[in-house]
Design an enzyme around this catalytic site. Structure first.
Site, PDB file in Angstrom:
ATOM      1  N   TYR A 156     -38.884  10.280  43.048  1.00  0.00           N
ATOM      2  CA  TYR A 156     -39.273  11.107  41.894  1.00  0.00           C
ATOM      3  C   TYR A 156     -39.175  10.310  40.592  1.00  0.00           C
ATOM      4  O   TYR A 156     -40.077  10.351  39.747  1.00  0.00           O
ATOM      5  CB  TYR A 156     -38.356  12.332  41.866  1.00  0.00           C
ATOM      6  N   LYS A 160     -42.219   9.431  38.100  1.00  0.00           N
ATOM      7  CA  LYS A 160     -42.238   9.883  36.703  1.00  0.00           C
ATOM      8  C   LYS A 160     -42.232   8.684  35.742  1.00  0.00           C
ATOM      9  O   LYS A 160     -42.863   8.737  34.692  1.00  0.00           O
ATOM     10  CB  LYS A 160     -41.050  10.803  36.430  1.00  0.00           C
TER      11      LYS A 160
HETATM   12  P1  NAP Z   1     -42.085  24.262  40.577  1.00  0.00           P
HETATM   13  O1  NAP Z   1     -41.501  25.535  40.089  1.00  0.00           O
HETATM   14  O2  NAP Z   1     -41.696  23.725  41.900  1.00  0.00           O
HETATM   15  O3  NAP Z   1     -43.683  24.394  40.515  1.00  0.00           O
HETATM   16  C1  NAP Z   1     -44.515  23.318  40.869  1.00  0.00           C
HETATM   17  C2  NAP Z   1     -45.945  23.793  40.928  1.00  0.00           C
HETATM   18  O4  NAP Z   1     -46.766  22.686  41.328  1.00  0.00           O
HETATM   19  C3  NAP Z   1     -46.138  24.883  41.955  1.00  0.00           C
HETATM   20  O5  NAP Z   1     -47.044  25.821  41.454  1.00  0.00           O
HETATM   21  C4  NAP Z   1     -46.736  24.113  43.136  1.00  0.00           C
HETATM   22  O6  NAP Z   1     -47.545  24.883  43.985  1.00  0.00           O
HETATM   23  C5  NAP Z   1     -47.595  23.103  42.418  1.00  0.00           C
HETATM   24  N1  NAP Z   1     -47.955  21.991  43.290  1.00  0.00           N
HETATM   25  C6  NAP Z   1     -47.122  21.247  44.067  1.00  0.00           C
HETATM   26  N2  NAP Z   1     -47.817  20.322  44.725  1.00  0.00           N
HETATM   27  C7  NAP Z   1     -49.126  20.473  44.363  1.00  0.00           C
HETATM   28  C8  NAP Z   1     -50.320  19.807  44.707  1.00  0.00           C
HETATM   29  N3  NAP Z   1     -50.336  18.774  45.571  1.00  0.00           N
HETATM   30  N4  NAP Z   1     -51.490  20.252  44.156  1.00  0.00           N
HETATM   31  C9  NAP Z   1     -51.503  21.281  43.293  1.00  0.00           C
HETATM   32  N5  NAP Z   1     -50.394  21.951  42.928  1.00  0.00           N
HETATM   33  C10 NAP Z   1     -49.212  21.542  43.459  1.00  0.00           C
HETATM   34  O7  NAP Z   1     -41.807  23.065  39.556  1.00  0.00           O
HETATM   35  P2  NAP Z   1     -41.539  23.083  37.982  1.00  0.00           P
HETATM   36  O8  NAP Z   1     -40.095  22.988  37.778  1.00  0.00           O
HETATM   37  O9  NAP Z   1     -42.336  24.138  37.323  1.00  0.00           O
HETATM   38  O10 NAP Z   1     -42.130  21.640  37.621  1.00  0.00           O
HETATM   39  C11 NAP Z   1     -43.398  21.457  36.994  1.00  0.00           C
HETATM   40  C12 NAP Z   1     -43.490  20.007  36.554  1.00  0.00           C
HETATM   41  O11 NAP Z   1     -42.425  19.727  35.644  1.00  0.00           O
HETATM   42  C13 NAP Z   1     -43.351  19.009  37.691  1.00  0.00           C
HETATM   43  O12 NAP Z   1     -44.191  17.904  37.464  1.00  0.00           O
HETATM   44  C14 NAP Z   1     -41.913  18.581  37.597  1.00  0.00           C
HETATM   45  O13 NAP Z   1     -41.690  17.331  38.137  1.00  0.00           O
HETATM   46  C15 NAP Z   1     -41.719  18.600  36.098  1.00  0.00           C
HETATM   47  N6  NAP Z   1     -40.332  18.692  35.680  1.00  0.00           N
HETATM   48  C16 NAP Z   1     -39.568  19.765  35.999  1.00  0.00           C
HETATM   49  C17 NAP Z   1     -38.249  19.823  35.569  1.00  0.00           C
HETATM   50  C18 NAP Z   1     -37.346  20.968  35.872  1.00  0.00           C
HETATM   51  O14 NAP Z   1     -36.165  20.882  35.520  1.00  0.00           O
HETATM   52  N7  NAP Z   1     -37.816  22.041  36.460  1.00  0.00           N
HETATM   53  C19 NAP Z   1     -37.725  18.752  34.836  1.00  0.00           C
HETATM   54  C20 NAP Z   1     -38.533  17.672  34.535  1.00  0.00           C
HETATM   55  C21 NAP Z   1     -39.838  17.655  34.953  1.00  0.00           C
HETATM   56  P3  NAP Z   1     -46.925  25.590  45.322  1.00  0.00           P
HETATM   57  O15 NAP Z   1     -46.571  26.953  44.852  1.00  0.00           O
HETATM   58  O16 NAP Z   1     -48.047  25.515  46.261  1.00  0.00           O
HETATM   59  O17 NAP Z   1     -45.739  24.773  45.769  1.00  0.00           O
END
Ligand code: NAP
Length: 249
Positions: A156, A160
């Site tokens: 990851y 990133k």
């Molecule tokens: P999340 O709740 O797990 O949601 C991720 C979303 O991405 C889900 O809707 C998922 O769809 C979709 N997805 C996964 N693989 C995909 C693919 N191959 N094609 C299209 N859609 C796909 O994650 P989140 O926390 O909202 O994270 C969103 C972004 O922020 C990510 O890039 C993550 O790395 C980044 N981020 C998050 C955090 C944090 O603390 N949460 C911190 C830093 C960065 P499904 O429903 O099908 O799984």
């Protein structure tokens, strides 16, 4: 924001941060195309319906952004329906955590495929119409982990960190076409991704966050709205941290 409604594509917008971004851009009068994995079509449809319920305009374009043919289909659908693409938010991301010595090549490949190659494929496809329009905004959702590392997240963090490098390179390549490319590096945001963490790990993280709480998806969405707005027209190739003060160097 802008007098003319802009067309935005948000990947992985069925839930979590992506959903909040989609709702926020719609609130600022963008027409939003909600992407999500095909199997999770229900959440994309629900996010689009939530936008419509609040008077916004939205549609869905399902597909796995790690697959070139899916990305081509998604972007073609946007262009067929709206004729342009103004904002791309590369938000879709996954984790497959494991200490490096135990990490399988499959878990490495999948995380790199979605978090890094997916952003590359979407950016490449979106640049075609944006270059023709001579305008566009691309916002990549990276992570502070890509800047400082995190045990158990070699795949990851590498993805990133790569996404941040991609942001800077792409910004330099397309600036002359009126397109800006920036990244947001969230810290710990309360979504399904972080809800999976053991309580003890969460408490340890909180000790390192000066603002002493997890962020909300809306905190990231606000930063995306800014970078996608006219107010950010002179900002490109930058990484904006949304992390409660976790990383200050
Ligand atoms: P999340 O709740 O797990 O949601 C991720 C979303 O991405 C889900 O809707 C998922 O769809 C979709 N997805 C996964 N693989 C995909 C693919 N191959 N094609 C299209 N859609 C796909 O994650 P989140 O926390 O909202 O994270 C969103 C972004 O922020 C990510 O890039 C993550 O790395 C980044 N981020 C998050 C955090 C944090 O603390 N949460 C911190 C830093 C960065 P499904 O429903 O099908 O799984």
């Amino acid at each position: 924001m802008n007098a003319q409604p802009r067309i935005a594509l948000v990947t992985g917008a069925g839930r979590g941060i992506g959903r909040a971004i989609a709702l926020r851009l719609a609130r600022q009068s963008a027409t939003v195309v909600v992407n999500d994995m095909a199997e999770a079509g229900a959440s994309a449809a629900e996010a689009a319906a939530a936008i419509s319920d609040t008077g916004g305009r939205a549609s869905t374009a399902l597909g796995d952004i790690s697959k070139e043919e899916d990305v081509a289909r998604v972007v073609d659908a946007v262009l067929a329906e709206y004729g342009r693409l103004d904002i791309l938010v590369n938000n879709a991301g996954i984790t497959r955590d494991q200490l490096l010595m135990r990490m399988s090549p499959d878990d490495w490949d999948r995380v790199l495929a979605v978090n890094l190659k997916g952003a590359f494929l979407c950016t490449r496809a979106a640049l075609r119409p944006m270059v023709k329009q001579r305008s566009g905004r691309i916002v990549n959702i990276a992570s502070v982990v890509g800047m400082i590392g995190n045990p158990g997240q070699a795949n990851y963090a590498a993805a990133k960190g790569g996404l941040i490098a991609l942001t800077k390179t792409c910004a330099k390549e397309v600036a002359s076409r009126g397109i800006t490319v920036n990244a947001i590096a969230p810290g710990f945001i309360d979504t399904e991704m972080t809800r999976r963490l053991p309580e003890q790990v969460k408490q340890e993280i909180l000790k390192q966050v000066p603002l002493a709480c997890f962020g909300a998806p809306e905190d990231v969405a606000g930063a995306v709205a800014f970078l996608a707005s006219d107010d950010a027209r002179y900002i490109t190739g930058q990484v904006l941290r949304v992390d409660g003060g976790l990383v200050t160097a």
